[in-house]
Design a protein around this motif. Structure first.
Motif, mmCIF file in Angstrom:
data_model
loop_
_atom_site.group_PDB
_atom_site.id
_atom_site.type_symbol
_atom_site.label_atom_id
_atom_site.label_comp_id
_atom_site.label_asym_id
_atom_site.label_seq_id
_atom_site.Cartn_x
_atom_site.Cartn_y
_atom_site.Cartn_z
ATOM 1 N N UNK A 219 9.513 6.025 -3.604
ATOM 2 C CA UNK A 219 8.484 5.069 -3.180
ATOM 3 C C UNK A 219 9.061 3.702 -2.800
ATOM 4 N N UNK A 220 10.082 3.244 -3.535
ATOM 5 C CA UNK A 220 10.711 1.951 -3.204
ATOM 6 C C UNK A 220 11.395 2.002 -1.850
ATOM 7 N N UNK A 221 12.041 3.129 -1.549
ATOM 8 C CA UNK A 221 12.693 3.268 -0.243
ATOM 9 C C UNK A 221 11.672 3.253 0.880
ATOM 10 N N UNK B 220 0.832 -1.202 0.000
ATOM 11 C CA UNK B 220 0.000 0.000 0.000
ATOM 12 C C UNK B 220 0.871 1.259 0.000
ATOM 13 N N UNK B 221 1.917 1.263 0.821
ATOM 14 C CA UNK B 221 2.829 2.416 0.879
ATOM 15 C C UNK B 221 3.469 2.629 -0.487
ATOM 16 N N UNK B 222 3.921 1.579 -1.136
ATOM 17 C CA UNK B 222 4.536 1.686 -2.458
ATOM 18 C C UNK B 222 3.554 2.270 -3.467
ATOM 19 N N UNK B 223 2.351 1.745 -3.488
ATOM 20 C CA UNK B 223 1.328 2.220 -4.428
ATOM 21 C C UNK B 223 0.941 3.668 -4.139
ATOM 22 N N UNK C 202 9.396 0.378 5.378
ATOM 23 C CA UNK C 202 8.204 -0.093 6.092
ATOM 24 C C UNK C 202 8.261 -1.596 6.339
ATOM 25 N N UNK C 203 8.868 -2.326 5.421
ATOM 26 C CA UNK C 203 9.042 -3.765 5.636
ATOM 27 C C UNK C 203 10.045 -4.043 6.751
#
Length: 73
Positions: free
Chosen positions: A47-49, A20-23, A54-55
């Motif tokens: 966005x990838x960072x 969700x964060x990436x999107x 978050x992971x």
């Protein structure tokens, strides 16, 4: 039985939140409203960072993402 399912469910939840964060970060970037934060000299804007952090550091970076997201609205 619970000892097997709990890590799997938490892992799935983390993957879902990171997705969700990436999107969300990608869509905000396209709208020219990127989510950017600088903490201790480290700037996070990709966005990838955001998704990777978050992971890896969910308890710290997901709330930080939500605060930075609101600040750039």
């Amino acid at each position: 039985m619970l000892s097997l399912w709990l890590p799997l469910m938490l892992g799935a939840l983390l993957l879902g939140v990171a997705g969700w964060v990436l999107r969300d970060a990608r869509s905000r970037e396209k709208e020219r409203r990127p989510v950017i934060v600088t903490v201790l000299g480290l700037t996070v804007e990709s966005p990838r960072d955001w998704a990777a952090l978050c992971l890896l550091l969910f308890a710290l970076t997901f709330p930080l993402y939500l605060v930075a997201r609101r600040a750039r609205s």
